[in-house]
Design a protein around this motif. Structure first.
Motif, PDB file in Angstrom:
ATOM      1  N   ASP A  87      43.353 -52.061  33.689  1.00  0.00           N
ATOM      2  CA  ASP A  87      43.354 -51.183  34.844  1.00  0.00           C
ATOM      3  C   ASP A  87      44.111 -49.892  34.549  1.00  0.00           C
ATOM      4  O   ASP A  87      43.645 -48.790  34.895  1.00  0.00           O
ATOM      5  CB  ASP A  87      43.979 -51.909  36.035  1.00  0.00           C
ATOM      6  N   ALA A 121      52.509 -59.063  39.665  1.00  0.00           N
ATOM      7  CA  ALA A 121      51.751 -58.753  40.877  1.00  0.00           C
ATOM      8  C   ALA A 121      52.585 -57.925  41.843  1.00  0.00           C
ATOM      9  O   ALA A 121      52.058 -57.056  42.552  1.00  0.00           O
ATOM     10  CB  ALA A 121      51.293 -60.053  41.546  1.00  0.00           C
ATOM     11  N   LEU A 177      52.271 -54.290  41.000  1.00  0.00           N
ATOM     12  CA  LEU A 177      50.993 -53.720  41.417  1.00  0.00           C
ATOM     13  C   LEU A 177      50.974 -53.454  42.917  1.00  0.00           C
ATOM     14  O   LEU A 177      50.570 -52.383  43.375  1.00  0.00           O
ATOM     15  CB  LEU A 177      49.851 -54.653  41.020  1.00  0.00           C
ATOM     16  N   VAL A 178      51.427 -54.422  43.712  1.00  0.00           N
ATOM     17  CA  VAL A 178      51.401 -54.259  45.172  1.00  0.00           C
ATOM     18  C   VAL A 178      52.315 -53.128  45.612  1.00  0.00           C
ATOM     19  O   VAL A 178      51.955 -52.300  46.464  1.00  0.00           O
ATOM     20  CB  VAL A 178      51.785 -55.591  45.847  1.00  0.00           C
ATOM     21  N   ARG A 226      51.061 -49.536  45.103  1.00  0.00           N
ATOM     22  CA  ARG A 226      49.977 -49.089  45.982  1.00  0.00           C
ATOM     23  C   ARG A 226      50.486 -48.629  47.340  1.00  0.00           C
ATOM     24  O   ARG A 226      49.688 -48.155  48.149  1.00  0.00           O
ATOM     25  CB  ARG A 226      48.975 -50.230  46.196  1.00  0.00           C
ATOM     26  N   GLN A 227      51.777 -48.761  47.603  1.00  0.00           N
ATOM     27  CA  GLN A 227      52.284 -48.348  48.897  1.00  0.00           C
ATOM     28  C   GLN A 227      52.404 -46.831  48.979  1.00  0.00           C
ATOM     29  O   GLN A 227      52.253 -46.117  47.986  1.00  0.00           O
ATOM     30  CB  GLN A 227      53.641 -49.017  49.153  1.00  0.00           C
ATOM     31  N   TYR A 255      51.331 -46.413  38.767  1.00  0.00           N
ATOM     32  CA  TYR A 255      51.151 -47.788  38.310  1.00  0.00           C
ATOM     33  C   TYR A 255      51.076 -47.879  36.792  1.00  0.00           C
ATOM     34  O   TYR A 255      51.621 -48.813  36.195  1.00  0.00           O
ATOM     35  CB  TYR A 255      49.872 -48.375  38.924  1.00  0.00           C
ATOM     36  N   SER A 261      40.446 -52.914  40.215  1.00  0.00           N
ATOM     37  CA  SER A 261      41.636 -52.658  41.034  1.00  0.00           C
ATOM     38  C   SER A 261      41.602 -53.467  42.322  1.00  0.00           C
ATOM     39  O   SER A 261      42.627 -54.014  42.762  1.00  0.00           O
ATOM     40  CB  SER A 261      41.747 -51.170  41.352  1.00  0.00           C
ATOM     41  N   ILE A 262      40.423 -53.577  42.939  1.00  0.00           N
ATOM     42  CA  ILE A 262      40.315 -54.337  44.195  1.00  0.00           C
ATOM     43  C   ILE A 262      40.606 -55.816  43.962  1.00  0.00           C
ATOM     44  O   ILE A 262      41.361 -56.457  44.713  1.00  0.00           O
ATOM     45  CB  ILE A 262      38.917 -54.129  44.808  1.00  0.00           C
ATOM     46  N   LEU A 266      44.305 -56.294  43.160  1.00  0.00           N
ATOM     47  CA  LEU A 266      45.150 -56.121  44.342  1.00  0.00           C
ATOM     48  C   LEU A 266      45.089 -57.345  45.244  1.00  0.00           C
ATOM     49  O   LEU A 266      46.116 -57.791  45.783  1.00  0.00           O
ATOM     50  CB  LEU A 266      44.710 -54.866  45.098  1.00  0.00           C
ATOM     51  N   SER A 307      46.993 -60.078  43.518  1.00  0.00           N
ATOM     52  CA  SER A 307      48.419 -59.786  43.525  1.00  0.00           C
ATOM     53  C   SER A 307      49.039 -60.090  44.879  1.00  0.00           C
ATOM     54  O   SER A 307      50.147 -60.653  44.961  1.00  0.00           O
ATOM     55  CB  SER A 307      48.661 -58.322  43.153  1.00  0.00           C
ATOM     56  N   CYS A 308      48.350 -59.735  45.945  1.00  0.00           N
ATOM     57  CA  CYS A 308      48.852 -60.082  47.284  1.00  0.00           C
ATOM     58  C   CYS A 308      48.964 -61.592  47.462  1.00  0.00           C
ATOM     59  O   CYS A 308      49.927 -62.095  48.069  1.00  0.00           O
ATOM     60  CB  CYS A 308      47.930 -59.486  48.346  1.00  0.00           C
TER      61      CYS A 308
END
Length: 566
Positions: free
Chosen positions: A122, A380, A383-384, A387-388, A395, A448-449, A452, A455-456
């Protein structure tokens, strides 16, 4: 009568004298040291008589034992003797758990490896897909800003400045790579002996780690120097020297990776495959250097990140080797099947070495297999948090700090190899290039989707959601906080200092607060406490005690090299 009595008296006395000693002997035997005034000699005749009796019993026992110690009785005892394992139940249960842990290691390790490889992919695809678009938007804002007026003090946002710097570095290094002749380098390396090439390849691996360690510091220094608030006192040499240092680093690191790929290409094209075998056996030497050392959980996390980066880099090197070989054979698909067994052999040996290494490290250091799920949750979390809205870092830079994977040199080399191997001529060729670019963007977005979402899920399973919103320790304009504030809430500030990581998210900053340099958490635990904190002896002792146990979010890839985690 008196004479008879007197005559009989001696006879009786004589008879009594004959029986007397026996009686006396018995009496003495029964009561040694008793009657007769207690002045008699020690009972030596008793021991003399009984000694022979006891010696005869011992001889009988010896004869009996010699008769029992026969070969048949020994064999029957060896064949029929038993023991009970439940007498040491805890020991054998622990041994069984170790076996189960070793059996779980391949599955858990490969889960972590696959997740980490897709994270590197990624970050690597970001350089080819979204970074050019972000650079275009930043340049568009820069050129059209006079038309809209200066509504903001900043011409560009810090992220846009970093994007432009990355794009310029890529373009400059790409044109510099045109002066490096790949064919001449290939024939120069091919003319060396096998032993020389083996030594060269080992030296290149060490140099690659050193370049990655120092290179990310050079890039971070450039980004911070270019985006640092101008109100502060200047404490650097300037943006232009840092920029030239970054360009030189990316160029030299790209050449280093090119030499690695060329050496691997020579090994693939050798007739007896001896060099390829030696290079693969070098992976097994890695087991000797790491298995018999003491590893804590954080040190194993560092090694896992290094293995992820190494495996992804090897995949890119194999791709470069296949591209160069296919170009030499005019893109004949039959030659690809000739390379396929060697590629599979290299990948299989790398995977086997990683599994054996991690299995024995966890066995010797009593580490459970569940630790790899914690490692996956830490990756993870990066990554999370990136994205904030108010992320501290990009990243790709976060992956570089965590794993030591810097995508810029590898991207420069891959662009150089692809453009020299594939000739684009005609409108149809350009249309195919555009379609390929949109395909890369689609792959990047899809990857990426999925990452993500996973990771969540991992962050929720590890119960790390509250750390996403943990604010960093507040301070204004680089000055240490006031002593009264520390005294009012010492425990709270200590908790925040220890729990803050590179991916912790800040509260929305106020307008009068000047933003600070956000460093990685590995830099945070390397810094020494301020002078005001030294006044509070209890706080400093607690910090020293608690800093010995590092959180996984605070583990950096390369700062551990100079600061061992105990």
């Amino acid at each position: 009568m008196a004479g008879v009595g007197d005559a009989a008296a001696p006879g009786e006395g004589g008879g009594g004298g004959a029986d007397g000693p026996q009686r006396d002997g018995r009496g003495e035997a029964e009561q040694p040291g008793g009657g007769g005034g207690g002045h008699g000699p020690p009972p030596a005749p008793q021991h003399t008589e009984t000694l022979g009796f006891y010696e005869s019993d011992r001889r009988r026992e010896r004869r009996r034992s010699r008769a029992e110690l026969s070969l048949l009785r020994f064999l029957s005892a060896e064949l029929t003797r038993g023991y009970f394992l439940e007498h040491n139940e805890a020991k054998y249960t622990e041994r069984r758990e170790r076996v189960y842990t070793c059996m779980r290691i391949p599955r858990e390790l490969e889960k972590l490896m696959v997740f980490g490889i897709f994270l590197c992919l990624d970050a690597f695809l970001y350089v080819f897909t979204l970074l050019p678009l972000r650079v275009f938007l930043a340049l568009f804002r820069l050129f059209t800003l006079p038309c809209y007026g200066l509504r903001d003090r900043r011409l560009l946002q810090p992220a846009q400045v970093c994007d432009i710097l990355k794009g310029v570095i890529l373009v400059i290094c790409y044109f510099m790579m045109h002066y490096v002749d790949y064919s001449m380098m290939y024939h120069l390396i091919r003319g060396q002996s096998v032993i020389k090439l083996y030594i060269i390849y080992n030296m290149l691996e060490v140099a690659d780690r050193l370049f990655s360690s120092f290179g990310q510091d050079i890039l971070d220094a450039l980004y911070w120097t270019a985006t640092e608030p101008k109100e502060r006192k200047r404490a650097h040499i300037g943006v232009i020297p840092h920029f030239f240092m970054a360009v030189l680093y990316v160029f030299l690191h790209a050449i280093l990776i090119m030499v690695q790929a060329t050496t691997l290409n020579v090994a693939f094209n050798s007739h007896n495959k001896s060099l390829l075998t030696i290079m693969m056996s070098n992976n097994f030497v890695e087991i000797k250097g790491s298995v018999f050392k003491k590893f804590e959980k954080n040190n194993l996390f560092q090694m896992s990140n290094s293995d992820i980066k190494e495996r992804f880099t090897n995949y890119v090197l194999l791709l470069i080797v296949c591209l160069r070989n296919m170009e030499q054979f005019s893109w004949n698909p039959d030659h690809l099947w000739v390379l396929f067994p060697d590629v599979c052999m290299v990948i299989a040996s790398e995977t086997a070495v990683d599994i054996v290494k991690h299995a024995f490290i966890t066995k010797f250091n009593d580490i459970t297999a569940d630790v790899y799920s914690e490692y996956r949750a830490s990756l993870a979390f990066d990554l999370v948090s990136s994205r904030q809205k108010n992320a501290y870092t990009d990243y790709s830079d976060s992956v570089a700090r965590r794993m030591g994977f810097i995508p810029l040199p590898l991207a420069v080399l891959l662009i150089r190899v692809v453009t020299s191997s594939i000739k684009v001529q005609g409108i149809l060729s350009y249309a195919c290039v555009i379609l390929f670019y949109f395909g890369l963007i689609s792959l990047k977005v899809l990857n990426s989707i999925v990452l993500l979402g996973k990771s969540c899920q991992y962050v929720k399973e590890a119960k790390m959601e509250e750390k996403l919103f943990t604010p960093p320790p507040a301070s204004t304009s680089g000055k240490p906080p006031h002593k009264s504030q520390n005294k009012c809430k010492p425990s709270q500030s200590t908790e925040e200092n220890l729990s803050a990581s590179v991916t912790s998210q800040p509260v929305h900053p106020k307008e009068n607060v000047i933003p600070l340099l956000v460093t990685s958490s590995s830099d945070q635990f390397l810094t020494t406490p301020d002078g005001d904190e030294k006044d509070i002896t209890q706080e400093s002792s607690e910090l020293k005690h608690r800093s010995s146990k590092k959180d996984l979010l605070e583990v950096d890839r390369f700062t551990i090299c100079g600061n061992r985690i105990d």
